[in-house]
Scaffold this motif. Structure first.
Motif, PDB file in Angstrom:
ATOM      1  N   LEU A 224     -10.910  36.540  43.613  1.00  0.00           N
ATOM      2  CA  LEU A 224     -11.016  36.943  42.148  1.00  0.00           C
ATOM      3  C   LEU A 224      -9.746  36.051  41.564  1.00  0.00           C
ATOM      4  O   LEU A 224      -9.749  35.859  40.523  1.00  0.00           O
ATOM      5  CB  LEU A 224     -10.775  38.395  41.841  1.00  0.00           C
ATOM      6  N   HIS A 225      -8.632  35.834  42.428  1.00  0.00           N
ATOM      7  CA  HIS A 225      -7.524  35.151  42.006  1.00  0.00           C
ATOM      8  C   HIS A 225      -7.676  33.881  41.188  1.00  0.00           C
ATOM      9  O   HIS A 225      -7.341  33.570  39.944  1.00  0.00           O
ATOM     10  CB  HIS A 225      -6.679  34.684  42.984  1.00  0.00           C
ATOM     11  N   ARG A 226      -8.574  32.997  41.683  1.00  0.00           N
ATOM     12  CA  ARG A 226      -8.793  31.455  41.012  1.00  0.00           C
ATOM     13  C   ARG A 226      -9.442  31.667  39.779  1.00  0.00           C
ATOM     14  O   ARG A 226      -8.969  31.317  38.550  1.00  0.00           O
ATOM     15  CB  ARG A 226      -9.374  30.313  42.057  1.00  0.00           C
ATOM     16  N   PRO A 227     -10.588  32.257  39.622  1.00  0.00           N
ATOM     17  CA  PRO A 227     -11.432  32.375  38.360  1.00  0.00           C
ATOM     18  C   PRO A 227     -10.243  33.214  37.060  1.00  0.00           C
ATOM     19  O   PRO A 227     -10.412  32.847  36.177  1.00  0.00           O
ATOM     20  CB  PRO A 227     -12.696  32.800  38.576  1.00  0.00           C
ATOM     21  N   MET A 228      -9.719  34.135  37.756  1.00  0.00           N
ATOM     22  CA  MET A 228      -9.084  34.928  37.014  1.00  0.00           C
ATOM     23  C   MET A 228      -7.675  34.070  36.114  1.00  0.00           C
ATOM     24  O   MET A 228      -7.405  34.066  35.187  1.00  0.00           O
ATOM     25  CB  MET A 228      -8.180  36.039  37.308  1.00  0.00           C
ATOM     26  N   ARG A 229      -7.023  33.336  37.072  1.00  0.00           N
ATOM     27  CA  ARG A 229      -5.965  32.326  36.745  1.00  0.00           C
ATOM     28  C   ARG A 229      -6.620  31.296  35.995  1.00  0.00           C
ATOM     29  O   ARG A 229      -5.790  31.205  34.618  1.00  0.00           O
ATOM     30  CB  ARG A 229      -5.582  31.638  38.054  1.00  0.00           C
ATOM     31  N   ASP A 230      -7.842  30.845  36.154  1.00  0.00           N
ATOM     32  CA  ASP A 230      -8.246  29.854  35.061  1.00  0.00           C
ATOM     33  C   ASP A 230      -8.575  30.473  33.826  1.00  0.00           C
ATOM     34  O   ASP A 230      -8.272  29.921  32.743  1.00  0.00           O
ATOM     35  CB  ASP A 230      -9.821  29.390  35.380  1.00  0.00           C
ATOM     36  N   LEU A 231      -9.153  31.638  33.648  1.00  0.00           N
ATOM     37  CA  LEU A 231      -9.405  32.500  32.231  1.00  0.00           C
ATOM     38  C   LEU A 231      -8.132  32.653  31.899  1.00  0.00           C
ATOM     39  O   LEU A 231      -7.990  32.672  30.409  1.00  0.00           O
ATOM     40  CB  LEU A 231     -10.271  33.548  32.553  1.00  0.00           C
ATOM     41  N   ILE A 232      -7.157  33.307  32.340  1.00  0.00           N
ATOM     42  CA  ILE A 232      -5.763  33.440  31.685  1.00  0.00           C
ATOM     43  C   ILE A 232      -5.033  32.354  31.246  1.00  0.00           C
ATOM     44  O   ILE A 232      -4.771  31.946  29.963  1.00  0.00           O
ATOM     45  CB  ILE A 232      -4.880  34.127  32.777  1.00  0.00           C
ATOM     46  N   ALA A 233      -4.963  31.252  31.928  1.00  0.00           N
ATOM     47  CA  ALA A 233      -4.543  29.981  31.627  1.00  0.00           C
ATOM     48  C   ALA A 233      -5.191  29.324  30.407  1.00  0.00           C
ATOM     49  O   ALA A 233      -4.619  28.668  29.540  1.00  0.00           O
ATOM     50  CB  ALA A 233      -4.404  29.067  32.873  1.00  0.00           C
ATOM     51  N   GLN A 234      -6.479  29.376  30.240  1.00  0.00           N
ATOM     52  CA  GLN A 234      -7.006  28.868  29.161  1.00  0.00           C
ATOM     53  C   GLN A 234      -7.234  29.604  27.927  1.00  0.00           C
ATOM     54  O   GLN A 234      -7.810  29.324  27.122  1.00  0.00           O
ATOM     55  CB  GLN A 234      -8.256  28.157  29.809  1.00  0.00           C
ATOM     56  N   GLY A 235      -6.715  30.788  28.032  1.00  0.00           N
ATOM     57  CA  GLY A 235      -6.649  31.721  26.873  1.00  0.00           C
ATOM     58  C   GLY A 235      -7.881  32.729  26.712  1.00  0.00           C
ATOM     59  O   GLY A 235      -8.151  33.096  25.537  1.00  0.00           O
ATOM     60  N   TYR A 236      -8.624  32.827  27.823  1.00  0.00           N
ATOM     61  CA  TYR A 236      -9.842  33.625  27.528  1.00  0.00           C
ATOM     62  C   TYR A 236      -9.578  35.246  28.035  1.00  0.00           C
ATOM     63  O   TYR A 236     -10.299  36.180  27.705  1.00  0.00           O
ATOM     64  CB  TYR A 236     -10.876  33.152  28.444  1.00  0.00           C
ATOM     65  N   LEU A 237      -8.618  35.357  28.730  1.00  0.00           N
ATOM     66  CA  LEU A 237      -8.417  36.686  29.488  1.00  0.00           C
ATOM     67  C   LEU A 237      -6.670  36.874  29.342  1.00  0.00           C
ATOM     68  O   LEU A 237      -6.000  35.869  29.476  1.00  0.00           O
ATOM     69  CB  LEU A 237      -8.625  36.849  30.673  1.00  0.00           C
ATOM     70  N   VAL A 238      -6.327  38.083  28.962  1.00  0.00           N
ATOM     71  CA  VAL A 238      -4.979  38.451  29.221  1.00  0.00           C
ATOM     72  C   VAL A 238      -4.686  39.610  30.183  1.00  0.00           C
ATOM     73  O   VAL A 238      -5.637  40.570  30.354  1.00  0.00           O
ATOM     74  CB  VAL A 238      -4.331  38.862  27.489  1.00  0.00           C
ATOM     75  N   GLN A 239      -3.499  39.444  30.625  1.00  0.00           N
ATOM     76  CA  GLN A 239      -3.202  40.670  31.626  1.00  0.00           C
ATOM     77  C   GLN A 239      -1.857  41.466  30.917  1.00  0.00           C
ATOM     78  O   GLN A 239      -0.851  40.700  30.634  1.00  0.00           O
ATOM     79  CB  GLN A 239      -3.171  40.336  32.954  1.00  0.00           C
ATOM     80  N   LYS A 240      -1.992  42.816  31.294  1.00  0.00           N
ATOM     81  CA  LYS A 240      -0.745  43.317  30.606  1.00  0.00           C
ATOM     82  C   LYS A 240      -0.404  44.567  31.605  1.00  0.00           C
ATOM     83  O   LYS A 240      -1.326  45.326  32.226  1.00  0.00           O
ATOM     84  CB  LYS A 240      -0.925  44.209  29.340  1.00  0.00           C
ATOM     85  N   PRO A 241       0.723  44.854  31.961  1.00  0.00           N
ATOM     86  CA  PRO A 241       1.041  46.044  32.747  1.00  0.00           C
ATOM     87  C   PRO A 241       0.551  47.363  31.921  1.00  0.00           C
ATOM     88  O   PRO A 241       0.565  47.460  30.577  1.00  0.00           O
ATOM     89  CB  PRO A 241       2.354  46.268  32.841  1.00  0.00           C
ATOM     90  N   ALA A 242       0.121  48.482  32.813  1.00  0.00           N
ATOM     91  CA  ALA A 242      -0.380  49.530  32.048  1.00  0.00           C
ATOM     92  C   ALA A 242       0.620  50.406  31.665  1.00  0.00           C
ATOM     93  O   ALA A 242       1.670  50.327  32.045  1.00  0.00           O
ATOM     94  CB  ALA A 242      -1.079  50.594  33.205  1.00  0.00           C
ATOM     95  N   PRO A 243       0.324  51.032  30.311  1.00  0.00           N
ATOM     96  CA  PRO A 243       1.739  51.494  29.682  1.00  0.00           C
ATOM     97  C   PRO A 243       2.213  52.765  30.303  1.00  0.00           C
ATOM     98  O   PRO A 243       3.468  53.172  30.527  1.00  0.00           O
ATOM     99  CB  PRO A 243       1.227  52.004  28.357  1.00  0.00           C
ATOM    100  N   THR A 244       1.291  53.465  31.167  1.00  0.00           N
ATOM    101  CA  THR A 244       1.808  54.672  32.111  1.00  0.00           C
ATOM    102  C   THR A 244       2.117  54.585  33.407  1.00  0.00           C
ATOM    103  O   THR A 244       2.880  55.382  33.872  1.00  0.00           O
ATOM    104  CB  THR A 244       0.662  55.860  32.031  1.00  0.00           C
ATOM    105  N   ASN A 245       1.802  53.172  34.020  1.00  0.00           N
ATOM    106  CA  ASN A 245       1.967  52.918  35.265  1.00  0.00           C
ATOM    107  C   ASN A 245       2.212  51.330  35.559  1.00  0.00           C
ATOM    108  O   ASN A 245       1.282  50.545  35.512  1.00  0.00           O
ATOM    109  CB  ASN A 245       0.811  53.370  36.254  1.00  0.00           C
ATOM    110  N   ARG A 246       3.190  51.033  35.264  1.00  0.00           N
ATOM    111  CA  ARG A 246       3.595  49.456  35.305  1.00  0.00           C
ATOM    112  C   ARG A 246       3.427  48.862  36.442  1.00  0.00           C
ATOM    113  O   ARG A 246       3.150  47.436  36.480  1.00  0.00           O
ATOM    114  CB  ARG A 246       4.894  49.442  34.805  1.00  0.00           C
ATOM    115  N   ARG A 247       2.720  49.491  37.424  1.00  0.00           N
ATOM    116  CA  ARG A 247       2.422  48.720  38.886  1.00  0.00           C
ATOM    117  C   ARG A 247       0.981  48.403  38.520  1.00  0.00           C
ATOM    118  O   ARG A 247       0.451  47.516  39.348  1.00  0.00           O
ATOM    119  CB  ARG A 247       2.395  49.532  40.045  1.00  0.00           C
ATOM    120  N   LEU A 248       0.195  48.784  37.730  1.00  0.00           N
ATOM    121  CA  LEU A 248      -1.164  48.637  37.467  1.00  0.00           C
ATOM    122  C   LEU A 248      -1.231  47.500  36.277  1.00  0.00           C
ATOM    123  O   LEU A 248      -0.632  47.570  35.349  1.00  0.00           O
ATOM    124  CB  LEU A 248      -2.153  49.728  36.872  1.00  0.00           C
TER     125      LEU A 248
END
Length: 167
Positions: free
Chosen positions: A87-111
């Motif tokens: 999952l790492h490479r395609p997710m990295r591509d999608l994030i780097a090119q502005g298609y996907l964002v990742q954020k920590p969960a508000p209630t559990n910052r480990r997620l």
């Protein structure tokens, strides 16, 4: 002739049955059609993905995240049944090119939670619309009864690997 002696005349092979005449022919044809149908169903999106240097994993990620905004990476891995490394490479591509964002969960910052950007939502919609068109065209030829029967078969197959699985 003894067991150690070999026959001088070659054995004739059994007559080969054609695909549809064989006992498994109907299922063989079904499997062949499944593969060809899958190729037809992803052909439109593949052209778009190729232009972006993306592949099927990118589309699968976009598709799932569009239907489950805020999904945790661990849940995405579970749904797609892939390793974190896969999952790492395609997710990295999608994030780097502005298609996907990742954020920590508000209630559990480990997620880490995933969501589509507007650009990602537009791409996912475009890709899925191409698949919708392919299915709509096929079902317009075969009719609503065929669509319902096809869905029943696909549901029964899906149940064999993941009961009650829906995205």
């Amino acid at each position: 002739m003894t067991a150690t002696q070999k026959s001088s005349s070659p054995r004739k092979p059994a007559p080969r049955q054609t695909l549809l005449e064989s006992a498994r022919g109907s299922v063989d044809e079904t499997i062949s059609l499944f593969y060809l149908g899958y190729r037809a169903g992803v052909a439109g999106p593949k052209k778009v993905l190729d232009k972006l240097a993306f592949g099927r994993p990118h589309h699968r990620i976009l598709y799932v995240v569009a239907r489950r905004p805020g999904i945790a990476i661990a849940n995405l891995i579970d749904l797609l049944e892939v390793s974190r490394q896969a999952l790492h490479r395609p997710m990295r591509d999608l994030i780097a090119q502005g298609y996907l964002v990742q954020k920590p969960a508000p209630t559990n910052r480990r997620l880490t939670l995933l969501s589509l950007t507007p650009k990602g939502a537009a791409l996912e919609s475009r890709l899925t619309d191409l698949q919708y068109d392919a299915f709509a065209k096929a079902f317009s030829v075969t009719g609503p009864e065929a669509e319902q029967q096809w869905k029943a078969v696909m549901r029964a197959l899906a149940e064999q690997v993941r009961p009650a699985f829906t995205v």
